[in-house]
Design a protein around this motif. Structure first.
Motif, PDB file in Angstrom:
ATOM      1  N   ILE A 211       4.863  -3.367 -12.021  1.00 26.68           N
ATOM      2  CA  ILE A 211       4.427  -3.547 -10.639  1.00 26.68           C
ATOM      3  C   ILE A 211       2.906  -3.515 -10.599  1.00 26.68           C
ATOM      4  O   ILE A 211       2.280  -2.561 -11.072  1.00 26.68           O
ATOM      5  CB  ILE A 211       5.050  -2.477  -9.723  1.00 26.68           C
ATOM      6  N   HIS A 212       2.326  -4.588 -10.008  1.00 28.11           N
ATOM      7  CA  HIS A 212       0.874  -4.722  -9.974  1.00 28.11           C
ATOM      8  C   HIS A 212       0.340  -5.042  -8.579  1.00 28.11           C
ATOM      9  O   HIS A 212      -0.822  -5.413  -8.434  1.00 28.11           O
ATOM     10  CB  HIS A 212       0.421  -5.796 -10.967  1.00 28.11           C
ATOM     11  N   LYS A 213       1.200  -4.927  -7.582  1.00 25.52           N
ATOM     12  CA  LYS A 213       0.785  -5.117  -6.190  1.00 25.52           C
ATOM     13  C   LYS A 213       0.997  -3.799  -5.456  1.00 25.52           C
ATOM     14  O   LYS A 213       2.070  -3.201  -5.554  1.00 25.52           O
ATOM     15  CB  LYS A 213       1.597  -6.219  -5.514  1.00 25.52           C
ATOM     16  N   PHE A 214      -0.036  -3.378  -4.729  1.00 26.03           N
ATOM     17  CA  PHE A 214      -0.002  -2.076  -4.072  1.00 26.03           C
ATOM     18  C   PHE A 214      -0.438  -2.184  -2.620  1.00 26.03           C
ATOM     19  O   PHE A 214      -1.313  -2.983  -2.290  1.00 26.03           O
ATOM     20  CB  PHE A 214      -0.926  -1.088  -4.799  1.00 26.03           C
ATOM     21  N   VAL A 215       0.183  -1.356  -1.810  1.00 28.03           N
ATOM     22  CA  VAL A 215      -0.224  -1.213  -0.419  1.00 28.03           C
ATOM     23  C   VAL A 215      -0.552   0.264  -0.208  1.00 28.03           C
ATOM     24  O   VAL A 215       0.235   1.137  -0.572  1.00 28.03           O
ATOM     25  CB  VAL A 215       0.890  -1.660   0.560  1.00 28.03           C
ATOM     26  N   VAL A 216      -1.728   0.517   0.339  1.00 32.14           N
ATOM     27  CA  VAL A 216      -2.163   1.878   0.650  1.00 32.14           C
ATOM     28  C   VAL A 216      -2.399   1.924   2.152  1.00 32.14           C
ATOM     29  O   VAL A 216      -3.131   1.097   2.698  1.00 32.14           O
ATOM     30  CB  VAL A 216      -3.479   2.241  -0.087  1.00 32.14           C
ATOM     31  N   ARG A 217      -1.751   2.868   2.819  1.00 34.07           N
ATOM     32  CA  ARG A 217      -1.935   3.030   4.261  1.00 34.07           C
ATOM     33  C   ARG A 217      -2.474   4.440   4.511  1.00 34.07           C
ATOM     34  O   ARG A 217      -1.903   5.410   4.053  1.00 34.07           O
ATOM     35  CB  ARG A 217      -0.619   2.852   5.000  1.00 34.07           C
TER      36      ARG A 217
ATOM     37  N   SER B 232      -4.608  -5.422 -10.989  1.00 33.10           N
ATOM     38  CA  SER B 232      -3.650  -5.241  -9.904  1.00 33.10           C
ATOM     39  C   SER B 232      -4.280  -5.677  -8.583  1.00 33.10           C
ATOM     40  O   SER B 232      -5.497  -5.769  -8.456  1.00 33.10           O
ATOM     41  CB  SER B 232      -3.230  -3.772  -9.803  1.00 33.10           C
ATOM     42  N   LYS B 233      -3.424  -5.941  -7.613  1.00 30.38           N
ATOM     43  CA  LYS B 233      -3.877  -6.325  -6.269  1.00 30.38           C
ATOM     44  C   LYS B 233      -3.586  -5.171  -5.317  1.00 30.38           C
ATOM     45  O   LYS B 233      -2.475  -4.648  -5.295  1.00 30.38           O
ATOM     46  CB  LYS B 233      -3.162  -7.580  -5.796  1.00 30.38           C
TER      47      LYS B 233
END
Length: 156
Positions: free
Chosen positions: A110-116, A142-143
């Motif tokens: 996994i190389h896509k991340f969302v940080v909230r 990563s994105k």
């Protein structure tokens, strides 16, 4: 400082009892809110799919002093919640948890991340800048999409 990786949404009783009172209270509030979110917005049974739920616990002298929860939604990792006991802040623990969660996710492909991050404050602003720096320097393959104080920043 030890970091334990648990692949589950809920934690064993011994780990809950090992938490400092402050961390336990934060974890319980987080879990209640997250379970409500899952029930309202995700498919039935999602909370029981343990291989997608991840919790990192920071243990010092037998006490859990911090946690980070993150989960996988398809090919995206949601870096969802971090909490560090107030007596252990400003020691790069949140940064270590960020790095460890990204590294573990990369190992799973996994190389896509969302940080909230919720409302703006000095600590979160510092983390926002740290996450930007790490995502462009250490994890440049990563994105990252970072949401903070109503703004969206896409890196990578």
């Amino acid at each position: 400082m030890d970091i334990e990786h648990i692949q589950s949404l809920t934690l064993r009783e011994d780990l809950m009892l090992a938490m400092t009172p402050e961390v336990r209270e934060e974890y319980e509030v987080f879990l209640e809110n997250h379970l409500r979110f899952i029930r309202d917005f995700l498919p039935s049974g999602y909370e029981n799919r343990e291989h997608i739920h991840n919790t990192l616990l920071v243990i010092v002298d037998g006490k859990v002093i911090a946690f980070r929860y993150f989960f996988y939604d398809g090919e995206v990792c949601e870096l969802f919640n971090t909490y560090v006991d107030s007596s252990h802040r400003k020691q790069s623990i949140a940064t270590e948890l960020f790095e460890r969660s990204v590294s573990l996710s990369n190992e799973y492909g996994i190389h896509k991340f969302v940080v909230r991050m919720a409302s703006e404050n000095d600590e979160r602003t510092g983390l926002f800048h740290k996450y930007q720096l790490l995502s462009t320097q250490k994890f440049s393959g990563s994105k990252f999409t970072i949401y903070y104080a109503g703004k969206e920043k896409v890196l990578g």
